[in-house]
Design an enzyme around this catalytic site. Structure first.
Site, PDB file in Angstrom:
ATOM      1  N   GLY A  70       0.673  -1.178   0.004  1.00  0.00           N
ATOM      2  CA  GLY A  70      -0.145   0.022   0.068  1.00  0.00           C
ATOM      3  C   GLY A  70       0.724   1.272  -0.050  1.00  0.00           C
ATOM      4  CB  THR A  71       4.009   2.291   1.597  1.00  0.00           C
ATOM      5  OG1 THR A  71       3.420   2.004   3.009  1.00  0.00           O
ATOM      6  CG2 THR A  71       5.062   3.191   1.452  1.00  0.00           C
ATOM      7  CD  GLN A 191      -5.773  -0.773   8.018  1.00  0.00           C
ATOM      8  OE1 GLN A 191      -6.868  -1.775   8.123  1.00  0.00           O
ATOM      9  NE2 GLN A 191      -4.773  -0.581   8.277  1.00  0.00           N
ATOM     10  CG  HIS A 224       0.213  -6.885   4.965  1.00  0.00           C
ATOM     11  ND1 HIS A 224       0.194  -6.498   6.431  1.00  0.00           N
ATOM     12  CD2 HIS A 224       0.572  -5.716   4.308  1.00  0.00           C
ATOM     13  CE1 HIS A 224       0.513  -5.203   6.549  1.00  0.00           C
ATOM     14  NE2 HIS A 224       0.796  -4.601   4.986  1.00  0.00           N
ATOM     15  CB  THR A 260      11.544 -10.103 -11.017  1.00  0.00           C
ATOM     16  OG1 THR A 260      12.655  -9.715 -12.093  1.00  0.00           O
ATOM     17  CG2 THR A 260      10.795 -11.185 -11.318  1.00  0.00           C
ATOM     18  CB  CYS A 352       4.025   2.341   9.114  1.00  0.00           C
ATOM     19  SG  CYS A 352       2.766   3.607   9.333  1.00  0.00           S
TER      20      CYS A 352
END
Length: 402
Positions: A70-71, A191, A224, A260, A352
């Site tokens: 997501g970041t 989220q 995740h 990759t 984070c």
């Protein structure tokens, strides 16, 4: 027995996710960019996963760009909107102006820190929209900022569900205001996918108008957070929207994300995305368990020497699995450590930001600096049991009354 109440930080992978990863490891381990038979087998796994993520998000598979999470997806969305070829940037530069970015301190650090960087680089003028005490973006302040920008807004960003409070943001209303001003809309839905109904339409319905992705132009997702693997996510775009790469290198992902693609992660991500298409009802059923935990903690707080906590965010607007409380007399990180010794995993903010000494920017925007360091987030999941809630309540009682 440990009690895991930190599902917003990450979710345990589903059995079918692990099975998909093992299967891909056995038969699709080759480089998916290679044109030989082994490479084509790996490519098939990647493209199948891309289609599954697109189906979850109501998008054509061709508009799904795999990222590391997501970041990176949020970084790609924001920086693309302020790249040299972006329409809003060209228009603002033509009249000697800097394009505007409208966001808020409620956003994830992968949005706020990029906004700060774009401002320091002179590529964007950032207007920080006010956050209300209920945990939502102030729509009136957003409208004011749009009017002040006088047609030079390049991008408006908003979360779907806040990562710390679980408050569901008015993202559709934000998108409506932004589009009326001709601005691009990015929604951080990391989220939200699989936990609430985002109102997306199936890709075959969207095919009637492939430019209509929903209430956003770009939207992010992380594997995740939907019971998939770490290390993979995606940015989904409205058909025809031009992106500009953040990283430079090979031609993978249409040149937008060099490097990759791992077929193992992709296969697992695809399995999680397929499950997430129907999991919102399962997450909705968590709400009574969350409410029971919250009511018990409030009662413990009233009985404890330091007093009762406050519920952070409007209880009527939250995702069904999150409860964030600000505890008087406690520093959030200290309470997390005390509960950890009791066998209960909770958090004091975004994972984070763990290890930092600064209070939560999200809670500071809502409650002020004094209470920003007092927050504790309990986030439940599909596997959380009544027995675990009972044990968590007992652990809180031991900590709060000793």
């Amino acid at each position: 027995m440990r009690i895991y109440l930190d599902w917003n930080a990450t979710t345990p992978p589903l059995p079918e996710v692990l099975d998909a990863m093992r299967d891909a490891a056995a038969r699709a381990w080759a480089n998916p960019s290679s044109i030989h038979k082994d490479g084509r087998a790996a490519r098939a796994v990647v493209e199948d996963a891309r289609a599954s993520v697109g189906a979850l998000c109501g998008a054509d598979a061709r508009d799904v760009v795999f990222t590391s999470g997501g970041t990176e997806a949020n970084n790609l969305a924001l920086r693309s909107a302020f790249g040299p070829h972006a329409k809003a940037v060209k228009e603002a530069s033509a009249v000697g102006e800097v394009p505007w970015l409208l966001t808020s301190r409620l956003e994830h650090p992968s949005v706020t820190r990029v906004a700060e960087a774009l401002a320091s680089e002179g590529r964007a003028r950032v207007a920080w929209v006010r956050a209300k005490e209920d945990g939502t973006l102030d729509l009136e302040d957003l409208a004011r900022a749009i009017a002040e920008a006088k047609g030079r807004v390049a991008l408006v960003t908003v979360q779907a569900v806040n990562h710390e409070t679980g408050v569901v943001q008015p993202f559709a209303e934000v998108a409506s205001l932004a589009r009326a001003a001709g601005a691009r809309v990015h929604v951080d839905a990391v989220q939200a996918w699989g936990k609430i109904d985002l109102g997306v339409r199936a890709p075959d319905v969207c095919a009637i108008d492939p430019s209509d992705l929903g209430p956003w132009d770009t939207v992010s997702i992380a594997g995740h957070k939907i019971r998939g693997p770490k290390g993979i996510g995606a940015l989904i775009t409205r058909t025809g929207l031009r992106l500009e790469p953040v990283l430079l290198g090979g031609a993978q992902e249409k040149g937008l994300r060099p490097g990759t693609v791992d077929p193992l992660l992709a296969a697992a991500f695809g399995a999680a995305a397929r499950r997430a298409q129907t999991s919102a009802a399962s997450w909705a059923s968590i709400a009574p368990r969350r409410d029971r935990l919250e009511a018990a903690l409030l009662a413990i707080g009233r009985d404890a020497r330091l007093g009762a906590p406050i519920v952070v965010g409007d209880p009527a607007r939250r995702a069904p699995h999150v409860s964030t409380l600000a505890w008087p007399g406690w520093i959030g990180a200290e309470l997390v450590a005390a509960l950890d010794l009791e066998g209960v995993s909770v958090s004091s903010g975004a994972a984070c930001s763990a290890g930092t000494v600064e209070p939560s920017p999200v809670l500071a925007a809502m409650l002020g600096e004094a209470d920003a360091a007092r927050g504790i987030r309990c986030s439940l999941g599909e596997d959380t049991t009544d027995a675990e809630i009972d044990e968590a309540i007992a652990a809180f009682r031991r900590v709060m009354t000793r």
